[in-house]
Design a protein around this motif. Structure first.
Motif, mmCIF file in Angstrom:
data_model
loop_
_atom_site.group_PDB
_atom_site.id
_atom_site.type_symbol
_atom_site.label_atom_id
_atom_site.label_comp_id
_atom_site.label_asym_id
_atom_site.label_seq_id
_atom_site.Cartn_x
_atom_site.Cartn_y
_atom_site.Cartn_z
ATOM 1 N N ARG A 19 0.834 -1.212 0.000
ATOM 2 C CA ARG A 19 0.000 0.000 0.000
ATOM 3 C C ARG A 19 0.870 1.263 0.000
ATOM 4 N NH1 ARG A 19 -3.033 -3.078 3.646
ATOM 5 N NH2 ARG A 19 -2.097 -1.985 5.398
ATOM 6 N N THR A 20 1.917 1.250 0.797
ATOM 7 C CA THR A 20 2.818 2.402 0.855
ATOM 8 C C THR A 20 3.493 2.619 -0.490
ATOM 9 O OG1 THR A 20 3.208 2.049 3.213
ATOM 10 C CG2 THR A 20 4.824 3.390 2.033
ATOM 11 N N LEU A 24 3.380 5.936 -2.973
ATOM 12 C CA LEU A 24 4.594 6.703 -3.251
ATOM 13 C C LEU A 24 5.068 6.621 -4.698
ATOM 14 C CD1 LEU A 24 6.669 5.866 -0.048
ATOM 15 C CD2 LEU A 24 5.357 7.935 -0.531
ATOM 16 N N ALA A 25 4.589 5.661 -5.441
ATOM 17 C CA ALA A 25 5.055 5.462 -6.818
ATOM 18 C C ALA A 25 4.439 6.520 -7.727
ATOM 19 C CB ALA A 25 4.716 4.058 -7.292
ATOM 20 N N ASP A 26 5.170 7.559 -7.978
ATOM 21 C CA ASP A 26 4.713 8.629 -8.870
ATOM 22 C C ASP A 26 4.649 8.084 -10.294
ATOM 23 O OD1 ASP A 26 4.385 10.842 -10.492
ATOM 24 O OD2 ASP A 26 6.019 11.996 -9.594
ATOM 25 N N PRO A 27 3.450 8.054 -10.889
ATOM 26 C CA PRO A 27 3.307 7.478 -12.224
ATOM 27 C C PRO A 27 4.127 8.190 -13.298
ATOM 28 C CG PRO A 27 1.153 8.084 -11.328
ATOM 29 C CD PRO A 27 2.192 8.502 -10.340
ATOM 30 N N ARG A 28 4.462 9.459 -13.072
ATOM 31 C CA ARG A 28 5.297 10.170 -14.052
ATOM 32 C C ARG A 28 6.752 9.761 -13.944
ATOM 33 N NH1 ARG A 28 3.935 15.597 -12.000
ATOM 34 N NH2 ARG A 28 3.071 14.318 -10.369
ATOM 35 N N ALA A 34 4.189 2.076 -10.819
ATOM 36 C CA ALA A 34 2.822 2.540 -10.543
ATOM 37 C C ALA A 34 1.795 1.585 -11.162
ATOM 38 C CB ALA A 34 2.630 3.952 -11.080
ATOM 39 N N ARG A 35 2.062 1.119 -12.391
ATOM 40 C CA ARG A 35 1.136 0.171 -13.028
ATOM 41 C C ARG A 35 1.106 -1.152 -12.268
ATOM 42 N NH1 ARG A 35 3.504 2.185 -17.729
ATOM 43 N NH2 ARG A 35 4.762 0.311 -17.964
ATOM 44 N N PHE A 36 2.262 -1.648 -11.867
ATOM 45 C CA PHE A 36 2.319 -2.904 -11.102
ATOM 46 C C PHE A 36 1.554 -2.766 -9.794
ATOM 47 C CE2 PHE A 36 6.659 -4.078 -13.092
ATOM 48 C CZ PHE A 36 6.022 -4.626 -14.189
ATOM 49 N N ALA A 37 1.767 -1.652 -9.103
ATOM 50 C CA ALA A 37 1.085 -1.437 -7.824
ATOM 51 C C ALA A 37 -0.429 -1.374 -8.030
ATOM 52 C CB ALA A 37 1.600 -0.161 -7.164
ATOM 53 N N ALA A 38 -0.869 -0.660 -9.075
ATOM 54 C CA ALA A 38 -2.306 -0.551 -9.348
ATOM 55 C C ALA A 38 -2.917 -1.907 -9.696
ATOM 56 C CB ALA A 38 -2.542 0.435 -10.491
ATOM 57 N N ALA A 39 -2.114 -2.782 -10.310
ATOM 58 C CA ALA A 39 -2.604 -4.111 -10.680
ATOM 59 C C ALA A 39 -2.591 -5.095 -9.506
ATOM 60 C CB ALA A 39 -1.764 -4.672 -11.825
ATOM 61 N N GLY A 40 -2.021 -4.683 -8.378
ATOM 62 C CA GLY A 40 -1.989 -5.551 -7.200
ATOM 63 C C GLY A 40 -0.850 -6.550 -7.186
ATOM 64 N N VAL A 41 0.126 -6.348 -8.058
ATOM 65 C CA VAL A 41 1.255 -7.281 -8.139
ATOM 66 C C VAL A 41 1.976 -7.401 -6.801
ATOM 67 C CG1 VAL A 41 3.532 -7.640 -9.204
ATOM 68 C CG2 VAL A 41 1.578 -6.961 -10.614
#
Length: 71
Positions: A19-20, A24-28, A34-41
């Motif tokens: 979650r952290t 913190l993963a700035d998509p820019r 950021a994509r991996f985190a959003a996908a729940g990897v």
């Protein structure tokens, strides 16, 4: 402490870390993370032995690539 007793705590810690990282993963700056985190990897967990083996294999792959590049 028996291994089974430590797993829930380890999973909770791993989820908090995921979650952290997602926050913190700035998509820019870090679009892939950021994509991996959003996908729940980062919310999926494997047994520690499997995670160690996977990481070791990736490091050895990188070393093998470096050797090939310099040969």
């Amino acid at each position: 402490m028996p291994r089974a007793a430590t797993q829930p705590a380890a999973l909770a810690c791993g989820r908090k870390h995921a979650r952290t990282l997602a926050q913190l993963a700035d998509p820019r700056r870090f679009p892939a993370i950021a994509r991996f985190a959003a996908a729940g990897v980062f919310e999926r967990f494997d047994p520690p032995e499997k995670e160690f083996t996977f990481g070791l294999e990736r490091m050895l792959d990188g070393i093998a690539d470096l050797i090939r590049e310099r040969a």
